[in-house]
Design an enzyme around this catalytic site. Sequence first.
Site, short mmCIF file in Angstrom:
data_model
loop_
_atom_site.label_atom_id
_atom_site.label_comp_id
_atom_site.label_asym_id
_atom_site.label_seq_id
_atom_site.Cartn_x
_atom_site.Cartn_y
_atom_site.Cartn_z
CB CYS A 1 -0.88 -0.02 1.24
SG CYS A 1 -1.77 -1.58 1.40
NE ARG B 1 3.87 1.60 -2.11
CZ ARG B 1 4.93 1.40 -1.32
NH1 ARG B 1 6.03 2.09 -1.51
NH2 ARG B 1 4.90 0.50 -0.36
CD1 TRP C 1 -1.22 -5.90 -2.66
CD2 TRP C 1 -1.54 -4.93 -4.64
NE1 TRP C 1 -1.01 -6.85 -3.62
CE2 TRP C 1 -1.20 -6.29 -4.85
CE3 TRP C 1 -1.79 -4.14 -5.73
CZ2 TRP C 1 -1.10 -6.85 -6.11
CZ3 TRP C 1 -1.67 -4.70 -7.00
CH2 TRP C 1 -1.35 -6.04 -7.18
CG ASN D 1 2.11 -1.58 3.29
OD1 ASN D 1 1.56 -2.57 2.83
ND2 ASN D 1 3.28 -1.13 2.87
N GLY D 2 0.52 -4.01 5.24
CA GLY D 2 1.06 -5.24 5.82
C GLY D 2 -0.06 -6.21 6.14
CD GLU E 1 10.20 -17.82 -15.21
OE1 GLU E 1 9.35 -18.36 -15.95
OE2 GLU E 1 10.20 -16.61 -14.94
CE LYS F 1 11.00 -13.59 -15.58
NZ LYS F 1 9.95 -14.33 -16.23
CD GLU G 1 9.22 -12.42 -19.81
OE1 GLU G 1 8.15 -11.91 -20.10
OE2 GLU G 1 9.38 -13.08 -18.77
CG HIS H 1 16.40 -38.45 -26.75
ND1 HIS H 1 16.34 -39.78 -27.10
CD2 HIS H 1 16.62 -38.43 -25.41
CE1 HIS H 1 16.50 -40.53 -26.04
NE2 HIS H 1 16.66 -39.75 -24.99
CE LYS I 1 3.35 -8.06 -13.98
NZ LYS I 1 4.57 -8.90 -13.89
C1 AGP Z 1 6.19 -13.64 -17.31
O1 AGP Z 1 7.44 -12.99 -17.16
C2 AGP Z 1 5.35 -13.01 -18.41
N1 AGP Z 1 5.10 -11.66 -18.09
C3 AGP Z 1 4.12 -13.84 -18.75
O2 AGP Z 1 4.58 -15.10 -19.19
C4 AGP Z 1 3.11 -14.09 -17.61
O3 AGP Z 1 3.68 -14.97 -16.67
C5 AGP Z 1 1.86 -14.76 -18.22
O4 AGP Z 1 1.31 -13.85 -19.16
C6 AGP Z 1 0.81 -15.12 -17.17
O5 AGP Z 1 0.37 -13.95 -16.54
P1 AGP Z 1 -0.49 -14.11 -15.19
O6 AGP Z 1 0.39 -14.79 -14.20
O7 AGP Z 1 -0.86 -12.71 -14.80
O8 AGP Z 1 -1.69 -14.96 -15.52
#
Ligand code: AGP
Length: 616
Positions: free
Chosen positions: A2, A27, A75, A101-102, A485, A489, A492, A508, A611
């Site tokens: 928050c 935030r 939040w 906040n918390g 993962e 990273k 992206e 394989h 996002k």
């Molecule tokens: C992860 O770094 C990406 N931004 C993307 O893969 C994300 O994880 C995916 O779009 C799922 O989003 P969500 O967790 O909000 O559902």
Amino acid sequence: MCGIVGYVGDRQALDVVVEGLRRLEYRGYDSAGVATVTAGVLHTRKRAGKLGNLEKMLAESPLPASTVGMGHTRWATHGAPTDRNAHPHLDDDGRVAVIHNGIIENFATLRHELEQRGHDLRSDTDTEVVAHLLSEEFEPAGRDLAEALRRVCRRLEGAFTLVAVHAEVPDVVVGARRNSPLVVGVGAGENFLGSDVAAFIAHTREAIELGQDQVVELRRDGVTVTTFDGEPAEVRPYHVDWDASAAEKGGYDHFMLKEIAEQPRAVADTLRGRIGPDGRLHLDEMRLSDDELREIDKIVIVACGTAYHAGLLAKYAIEHWTRIPCEVETASEFRYRDPILTRSTLVVAISQSGETMDTLMALRHAKEQRSRVLAICNVNGSTIPRESDAVVYTHAGPEVAVASTKAFLTQVVAVQLVALYLAQVRGTKWGDEIAAHVRELATMPEKVDQVLDTVEPVRALARTLVDARTVLFLGRHVGYPVALEGALKLKELAYMHAEGFPAGELKHGPIALIEDGLPVVVIVPSPAARSVLHDKIVSNIQEVRARGARTIVIAEEGDAAVEPYADHLVRIPRVPVLLQPLLATVPLQVLACEMATAKGYDVDQPRNLAKSVTVE
Ligand code: AGP
């Protein structure tokens, strides 16, 4: 987390507070509110939604002039983001206002005691108990609001930053800090409080960082800081030399770096209040009954991107602890393959944003098939948990950077908690086994912190890789989702081709990709728990290195077998197998972030990405 602003001085408090909240908008929040004090009267306004909703309310129903006030952007953690749950919260008589906040872990007990004493608590929040406790302590504290707050703080458990005002002390704002940040801004004839310096940096750069378990009393002409016991406290004044933008990022160059650094706290907050003193787990919003959970004979996890990788890790934990068959599906594929779903299937939808359309549509399909749905989500009250039968919230706080970091680690923690909770309810593991693993889980925040302290060489390594054509990531067992993962990273953030795959697949086909100098990142399982797996992956490292690969090895402290074959060795603390992803992922986040930085790319807002993907 928050946003918090407090003010006492000669200016119009409302102007200072609303402007400060505006600076804290980055935030992330879901409601906002303010409180001011004028001539013995407390005034509050609060609204769900964005700050504009509150400002519209203030325009329609103005507050009288006041030079003392505070404001909050919430939040949501406990209680949906509604007007009623927005801060500030008041006592029965509307004489005390509190913002927070918390997470107050013992709020349920305190709430019950207050209701037994005749208090009428009207919200679903943990925060409200503080307003009622403050009103009880005010007189016994000699009408000293700071002393009343100290008395209340000594009864609270959990993480909290609290700020309060009282109608009968119209020239004072008080605050308290335990585990959540609170900073004092020191002005000339005026003083400020903020959840971070962005709240007041426009007015003063002289700040005081409050320490753990401290209470601050703000007056126009001075600031007094004590311990929760009332002893004078040591404080650390400092000059803020960040600009406003840097202040929002906590001094980091990017939100992503800030959020990587927040991971220990995010993990701690996600665990907070869920592990009882007896080692038993309590999942607050698990609205599925124990009987319903015992009926489950199959689990299907649906998610996208990074959340999907957390789902892959969930499979290992769920099948190990509960012996329930667990499938993991890319949400966008799930409903088109005509999956077999029954009333006894538990579908787990993992989503940071709670708004990902692919995951939401998968969830809706599962509901149509009468399956029960559990959401694992970071945004309280978002669509996916709202449409699910139960939810386990991660408490990563707002994740601003598009590339998910702290949300991923808290998803991995949450799936551990769900697996252990199911084992606890279904009795598939002995209590002492569960308690032992829970104890290890509780040490993870400090272990993530240890890894963060050692990543500087990873940054230097990253800068040598910027011209690589591709990077391969290998892992076995729980190291395989980590490899995926790590590759995601890099894609992206550094816009590089990268691929993660099980190390056992090398021969394989993928080994044909190996050529001189090609970077290969290998996540090595613990030598202790899976020695066969460990020996196999050491062989894999030798195989790729023999063909010219540049090996970057993530391995546990003390694992000597990898040393002859690692061109770059990144050490992580030794932990139980299922918890290693929480540590092995961190260097990969840093690697990708630094490569993007070295390439001059926008780390927080990579090209073509959003996002939250709210379209299919
Ligand atoms: C992860 O770094 C990406 N931004 C993307 O893969 C994300 O994880 C995916 O779009 C799922 O989003 P969500 O967790 O909000 O559902």
